[in-house]
Write an enzyme that holds these catalytic residues in place. Structure first.
Site, mmCIF file in Angstrom:
data_model
loop_
_atom_site.group_PDB
_atom_site.id
_atom_site.type_symbol
_atom_site.label_atom_id
_atom_site.label_comp_id
_atom_site.label_asym_id
_atom_site.label_seq_id
_atom_site.Cartn_x
_atom_site.Cartn_y
_atom_site.Cartn_z
ATOM 1 C CB CYS A 163 -8.111 9.699 9.792
ATOM 2 S SG CYS A 163 -6.992 9.115 9.160
ATOM 3 C CB VAL A 173 -4.337 -2.103 1.753
ATOM 4 C CG1 VAL A 173 -3.362 -2.785 1.165
ATOM 5 C CG2 VAL A 173 -5.069 -2.825 2.658
ATOM 6 N N GLY A 191 0.927 -1.022 0.127
ATOM 7 C CA GLY A 191 0.067 -0.091 0.146
ATOM 8 C C GLY A 191 0.818 1.464 -0.082
ATOM 9 C CG ASP A 240 -0.534 0.713 -4.209
ATOM 10 O OD1 ASP A 240 -0.703 1.441 -3.264
ATOM 11 O OD2 ASP A 240 -1.394 0.285 -5.049
HETATM 12 C C1 UDX Z 1 -5.643 13.263 11.651
HETATM 13 C C2 UDX Z 1 -4.993 13.002 13.092
HETATM 14 O O1 UDX Z 1 -4.475 14.342 13.561
HETATM 15 C C3 UDX Z 1 -3.689 12.213 12.878
HETATM 16 O O2 UDX Z 1 -2.999 11.783 14.037
HETATM 17 C C4 UDX Z 1 -4.200 10.973 12.494
HETATM 18 O O3 UDX Z 1 -2.889 10.004 12.057
HETATM 19 C C5 UDX Z 1 -4.931 11.112 11.247
HETATM 20 O O4 UDX Z 1 -6.005 11.731 11.229
HETATM 21 P P1 UDX Z 1 -5.247 14.439 9.463
HETATM 22 O O5 UDX Z 1 -6.553 14.173 9.146
HETATM 23 O O6 UDX Z 1 -4.184 14.493 8.472
HETATM 24 O O7 UDX Z 1 -4.712 13.957 10.771
HETATM 25 O O8 UDX Z 1 -5.406 16.039 10.157
HETATM 26 P P2 UDX Z 1 -5.508 16.864 11.204
HETATM 27 O O9 UDX Z 1 -4.598 17.977 11.456
HETATM 28 O O10 UDX Z 1 -5.984 16.232 12.345
HETATM 29 O O11 UDX Z 1 -7.033 17.728 10.787
HETATM 30 C C6 UDX Z 1 -7.979 17.048 10.530
HETATM 31 C C7 UDX Z 1 -9.206 18.184 10.078
HETATM 32 O O12 UDX Z 1 -9.664 18.871 11.471
HETATM 33 C C8 UDX Z 1 -8.911 19.073 9.128
HETATM 34 O O13 UDX Z 1 -9.981 19.342 8.134
HETATM 35 C C9 UDX Z 1 -8.467 20.234 9.954
HETATM 36 O O14 UDX Z 1 -8.834 21.674 9.042
HETATM 37 C C10 UDX Z 1 -9.576 20.310 11.044
HETATM 38 N N1 UDX Z 1 -9.198 21.014 12.144
HETATM 39 C C11 UDX Z 1 -8.419 20.518 13.002
HETATM 40 C C12 UDX Z 1 -10.093 22.263 12.563
HETATM 41 O O15 UDX Z 1 -11.070 22.146 12.007
HETATM 42 N N2 UDX Z 1 -9.668 22.500 13.783
HETATM 43 C C13 UDX Z 1 -8.695 22.243 14.626
HETATM 44 O O16 UDX Z 1 -8.554 22.845 15.587
HETATM 45 C C14 UDX Z 1 -7.986 21.347 14.230
HETATM 46 P P1 ADP Z 2 -4.139 5.622 3.312
HETATM 47 O O1 ADP Z 2 -4.394 7.222 3.407
HETATM 48 O O2 ADP Z 2 -4.435 4.904 4.365
HETATM 49 O O3 ADP Z 2 -2.667 5.662 2.931
HETATM 50 P P2 ADP Z 2 -4.721 5.188 0.611
HETATM 51 O O4 ADP Z 2 -5.872 5.019 -0.167
HETATM 52 O O5 ADP Z 2 -3.965 6.517 0.289
HETATM 53 O O6 ADP Z 2 -4.911 5.041 2.030
HETATM 54 O O7 ADP Z 2 -3.567 4.096 0.228
HETATM 55 C C1 ADP Z 2 -4.078 2.688 0.182
HETATM 56 C C2 ADP Z 2 -3.136 2.124 -0.954
HETATM 57 O O8 ADP Z 2 -3.325 0.506 -0.902
HETATM 58 C C3 ADP Z 2 -3.653 2.412 -2.356
HETATM 59 O O9 ADP Z 2 -2.592 2.907 -3.198
HETATM 60 C C4 ADP Z 2 -4.239 0.894 -2.965
HETATM 61 O O10 ADP Z 2 -3.961 0.945 -4.405
HETATM 62 C C5 ADP Z 2 -3.256 0.076 -2.084
HETATM 63 N N1 ADP Z 2 -3.995 -1.306 -2.120
HETATM 64 C C6 ADP Z 2 -5.165 -1.568 -1.806
HETATM 65 N N2 ADP Z 2 -5.454 -2.770 -1.919
HETATM 66 C C7 ADP Z 2 -4.104 -3.705 -2.023
HETATM 67 C C8 ADP Z 2 -3.564 -4.880 -2.181
HETATM 68 N N3 ADP Z 2 -4.308 -5.810 -2.153
HETATM 69 N N4 ADP Z 2 -2.241 -4.859 -2.557
HETATM 70 C C9 ADP Z 2 -1.420 -3.828 -2.784
HETATM 71 N N5 ADP Z 2 -1.897 -2.612 -2.445
HETATM 72 C C10 ADP Z 2 -3.085 -2.502 -2.406
#
Ligand code: UDX
Ligand code: ADP
Length: 458
Positions: A273, A87, A9, A34
């Site tokens: 996430c 993945v 992945g 990937d």
């Molecule tokens: C998040 C977690 O922070 C990280 O630890 C985890 O591994 C993945 O998810 P990410 O989604 O990349 O990370 O960004 P983050 O900085 O957490 O922001 C998430 C969302 O919340 C964004 O849209 C951001 O703009 C919003 N946010 C964040 C707010 O609106 N206000 C804040 O005070 C903080």
């Molecule tokens: P994340 O944000 O969690 O990294 P992404 O969607 O950006 O998730 O990445 C996941 C990756 O895993 C994609 O590039 C997808 O093509 C790959 N993937 C999914 N299934 C498989 C598999 N069976 N073998 C190899 N790669 C895979």
């Protein structure tokens, strides 16, 4: 057992994480595979498939030395005894748990693939966020083969945030490794810990059982998202009173028990996430009959959706209850600054709601226009969307600007020039409280920020 690493992945998590391991541990060969040939080709090219400050430098330094990108998954499984699985685990869209549970089909396919191809003992590490007790299911699939091979499943969730991934990886608050509490499990945990220990202090490497590790990842994201929803709920109240949400956030954040971070009121949280992990947590709670716990966490997502819709409703009301045929410039489409990622970006919902009102929208973003086109490909009045990299051109003849991503460059724009090129009265809706509202107001804009009293000339 060798020390070579495979990551299955090559996405937003797998790519940067493995690049960092290769950068810090020159004696370890790291291969990222990937199924997506286009993605792998991009990782091997000058234009990486994801934008992340600092990533390009470390990839270019290690690529071809101890960092390799390939689509040959079988060879990768044979050659490497430490296998990260990174993945995608999207929310299920069908069957039981649709809309809530994690779709584990990609993960399961990987586990089966590893079992079929492996011919030596392997440590298999969950890097993707997975529901609690997934490791047990994976271990069962892996152990179900006829070969005499030992598989140890570990959980090593990633806490990096997009836009700051490289810094988060270099200086993590903690590294979490969960594993079986037996001799084989402890051996695997220490083998993985030794890799991180090459740049992370051992006191920051937390060892837990598998379930604690899996649940900690979901809980961390749920707590972070909850803070954003909490302050956003207060922002709605501030708009009805004369309180200012940034002053409230500052005042409560000064309490050490609360702390100042993640209290920035906004148009809502996005990213791959938060929503997914909370819905997953909700599903798990329901599975165990914990209805009240499920309802509690569900509210965090409901509040986020309310915040997005509220933003559009406020725009509509301010612009005399009609935006049909009016041009609206969208500044920023990525879910946060410093990324081209638009997954679950609030901009998607905002733009779709504006289009439902028959507005004409001109979308500008320094990194996310390609993804934005895909996100809006299914709208019925697609002819009402213009994609324009230049923010000045995007704002020409617009009735309003909606700032949806807090890109630093937007602070440097010449807003007087922008104002002069717009229809009047000109509106500015700042979904991130990013631009100095007094300055905008003094230029002539009618300014609407989140959780603050509007400043209008009308
Ligand atoms: C998040 C977690 O922070 C990280 O630890 C985890 O591994 C993945 O998810 P990410 O989604 O990349 O990370 O960004 P983050 O900085 O957490 O922001 C998430 C969302 O919340 C964004 O849209 C951001 O703009 C919003 N946010 C964040 C707010 O609106 N206000 C804040 O005070 C903080
Ligand atoms: P994340 O944000 O969690 O990294 P992404 O969607 O950006 O998730 O990445 C996941 C990756 O895993 C994609 O590039 C997808 O093509 C790959 N993937 C999914 N299934 C498989 C598999 N069976 N073998 C190899 N790669 C895979």
């Amino acid at each position: 057992m060798n020390n070579n690493i495979l990551c299955i992945g090559a996405g937003y998590v797998g790519g940067p994480t493995m690049a960092m391991i290769a950068y810090k541990c020159h004696d370890v060969n790291v291969t990222i595979v990937d199924i997506n040939q286009e993605r792998i080709d991009a990782w091997n090219s000058d234009e990486l498939p994801i934008y992340e400050p600092g990533l390009e430098e470390i990839v270019k330094e290690r690529r071809g030395k101890n960092l390799f990108f390939s689509t040959n998954i079988e060879q990768g499984i044979i050659d490497n005894d430490i296998i990260f699985v990174s993945v995608n685990t999207p929310t299920k869209t069908f069957g039981h748990g649709a809309g809530y549970a994690a779709d584990l089909q990609y993960w399961e396919k990987c586990a089966r693939h590893i079992r079929e191809v492996a011919n030596s003992d392997k440590i298999v590490i969950e890097k993707s966020t997975l529901p609690v007790r997934t490791a047990a299911a994976m271990a069962r699939i892996l152990e179900h083969g006829s070969k005499e091979i030992k598989f140890t499943v570990l959980s090593n969730p990633e806490f990096l945030a997009e836009g700051t991934a490289i810094d988060d990886l270099q200086n993590p608050d903690r590294v979490l490794i969960g594993g079986p509490q037996n001799e084989q499990g402890k051996f695997a945990i220490e083998k993985l810990a030794a890799i991180y220990a090459q740049w992370v202090d051992d006191s920051k490497i937390l060892r837990t059982n598998l379930w604690s590790s899996e649940l900690s990842k979901l809980t961390a994201n749920a707590f972070l998202a909850q803070r954003v929803s909490s302050i956003n709920s207060i922002s709605a109240l501030c708009e009805q009173t004369e309180a200012d949400v940034s002053e409230v956030a500052h005042a409560i954040g000064a309490d050490k028990r609360i702390g100042p971070k993640f209290l920035k009121a906004s148009i809502g949280f996005g990213g791959s996430c938060f929503k997914k992990d909370i819905l997953n947590l909700v599903y798990i709670c329901e599975t165990y009959g914990l209805t009240e716990c499920a309802e509690y966490w569900k509210q965090v997502v409901i509040m986020n959706e309310y915040q997005e819709s509220r933003f559009v409703a406020r725009m509509l009301k301010a612009m005399f209850n009609t935006i049909a045929g009016k041009k609206i410039a969208i500044l920023g489409f990525a879910f946060k600054a410093d990324t081209g990622d638009t997954r679950e970006s609030p901009a998607i919902k905002v733009c779709k709601e504006l289009l439902q009102e028959n507005a004409i929208i001109t979308i500008s973003d320094p990194q996310a226009l390609k993804s934005a086109k895909k996100d809006l490909a299914d709208v019925s009045n697609i002819e009402n969307i213009i994609f324009e990299p230049d923010p000045y051109k995007a704002a020409e003849n617009a009735h309003a600007i909606a700032l949806l991503t807090d890109w630093k460059n937007y602070k440097k724009l010449d807003f007087k020039k922008i104002y002069d090129s717009m229809e009047k009265p000109a509106f500015f809706f700042d979904g991130r409280n990013h631009i100095d509202s007094d300055m905008l107001y003094s230029i002539g804009f009618n300014v609407y920020t989140i959780g603050q009293t509007q400043k209008t000339h009308l």
